[in-house]
Design a protein around this motif. Structure first.
Motif, PDB file in Angstrom:
ATOM      1  N   SER A  60      42.874  41.399  41.435  1.00 50.15           N
ATOM      2  CA  SER A  60      43.694  42.867  40.662  1.00 50.15           C
ATOM      3  C   SER A  60      43.588  43.953  42.160  1.00 50.15           C
ATOM      4  N   ASP A  71      38.682  45.017  35.777  1.00 49.41           N
ATOM      5  CA  ASP A  71      36.892  44.779  35.930  1.00 49.41           C
ATOM      6  C   ASP A  71      37.384  44.565  37.652  1.00 49.41           C
ATOM      7  N   ASP A  73      36.183  42.320  40.783  1.00 44.05           N
ATOM      8  CA  ASP A  73      36.442  41.268  41.764  1.00 44.05           C
ATOM      9  C   ASP A  73      35.706  41.528  42.656  1.00 44.05           C
TER      10      ASP A  73
HETATM   11 MG    MG Z   1      39.859  40.557  37.552  1.00 44.68          MG
END
Ligand code: MG
Ligand code: GTP
Length: 357
Positions: A60, A71, A73
């Protein structure tokens, strides 16, 4: 007032409210800057172990479906074919290095099925909640599926981003976005929305990018990555010029219809959601629940309750984490949402608040 007029007014109110709902939940530019600084810093450190390594963002942070405090990634790609580093060793080495050189809270998991390093950054003024970050190794398919999602978002950002972002928030608040607790990942939810816009809505809101022929012939080799066909039409400029949906439904109408479709129409017991190919049967994919599971545990039996085909790894069920109870809860939430939005609520903004309570 005529009920039809009232209904139209509610729909337009709902669309406006959806835009205002997601706007303050988008990441701040400060957050994005700090995340990029963190990525650059870690990349620089990793290059001291393997100079040909690059550290890329996926998920995202770069598919345009990021929310504030999402979070991070990250994935390490090693370009030099001579660099003979296996993922477990590399994860252990990067873990040691980050522990020595940074003040992040570092947790390398070299023995996991997919070796990763988990990082936590403490809160700071620009990042009031800190950052949780996962670093994987050589997961090139994730980069491609991130690009696919981003391309879909770019075609019709106002409707696609608003819907996905709202549904991610809704799923988090209603606690059905928790793969470890038997429900869905954000990636799974996003694929459900795109499936709905490409294959369920008639006329479609989005084209099927995996089925648009390339403008110039491309070789088999260009199409394949790790044995998977990762082709999709990604010429955004051309899509902007050539594709215009003749579906003009507002984002509010689409949201109601999305909930309604997954409450009443989609056959969860027998069907698979495939963004690549449209609805498929579980049988045709061999993803049936009632195979003889003698001796296997409950988890194995639950693997195909909800079936969402990965766009590229087509033998992989993205929703394999969804258990029997998880699916029951998810379907209950779709019905609750349909009920709230179709009971002619007075004000859309209150309906959205109730929906995400
Ligand atoms: Mg993520
Ligand atoms: P938030 O972190 O909740 O904001 O959403 P996200 O879009 O980052 O989704 P998520 O953290 O669930 O997944 C991040 C990325 O990992 C996705 O964009 C995919 O590229 C990849 N990914 C996640 N889950 C799967 C999965 O089950 N299969 C595959 N192939 N890739 C996955």
């Amino acid at each position: 007032m005529h009920p039809g007029v009232l209904h139209r007014r509610f729909l337009s109110d709902l669309s406006t409210s959806l835009f205002s709902f997601v706007l303050p939940l988008l990441p701040t530019s400060e957050e994005l800057t700090i995340k990029e600084e963190v990525r650059t810093l870690i990349e620089k450190l990793i290059k001291t172990i393997e100079p040909s390594a690059r550290l890329l963002s996926f998920g995202s942070s770069c598919n345009s479906f990021g929310l504030r405090n999402s979070d991070m990634d990250l994935v390490v790609l090693i370009d030099d074919p001579e660099a003979a580093l296996d993922p477990s060793t590399f994860v252990a080495m990067i873990g040691d290095l980050l522990e020595r050189e940074t003040n992040f809270d570092v947790k390398p998991l070299p023995k996991a099925r997919i070796p990763i390093i988990k990082l936590n950054l403490a809160a700071s003024p620009g990042l009031p909640f800190g950052i949780a970050c996962d670093i994987g190794i050589e997961n090139r398919l994730a980069i491609e599926n991130t690009r696919l999602l981003l391309t879909y978002a770019t075609i019709d950002p106002a409707r696609v981003r608003t819907l996905v972002l709202f549904l991610k928030v809704w799923a988090k608040r209603r606690r059905i976005n928790s793969p470890y607790r038997g429900t869905l990942s954000s990636y799974g939810i996003t694929l459900m929305v795109l499936f709905f816009l490409v294959h369920v809505k008639q006329p479609p809101v989005l084209p099927n990018l995996q089925r648009i022929a390339p403008v110039r012939p491309i070789t088999e080799e260009e199409m394949m990555l790790e044995g998977r066909n990762v082709y999709f039409f990604d010429d955004v400029e051309m899509l902007r010029q050539e594709w215009s949906s003749i579906n003009f439904e507002s984002v509010g109408e689409l949201l109601i219809d999305f909930f309604r479709y997954f409450s009443h129409d989609f056959q969860f017991n027998t069907m698979v959601l495939s963004l690549r190919a449209g609805p498929l049967t579980k049988e045709s994919k061999g993803w049936t629940n009632d195979i003889d599971v003698g001796g296997l545990n409950e988890m194995a039996r639950d693997r195909n309750r909800l079936c969402i085909e990965d766009p590229f790894e087509i033998t992989y069920n993205v929703a394999r984490t969804v258990t029997k109870d998880g699916l029951y809860t998810i379907r209950g939430e779709f019905m609750r949402a349909t009920r709230i939005l179709t009971q002619r609520p007075e004000r859309a903004v209150l309906a959205l608040a109730e929906l995400c309570r």
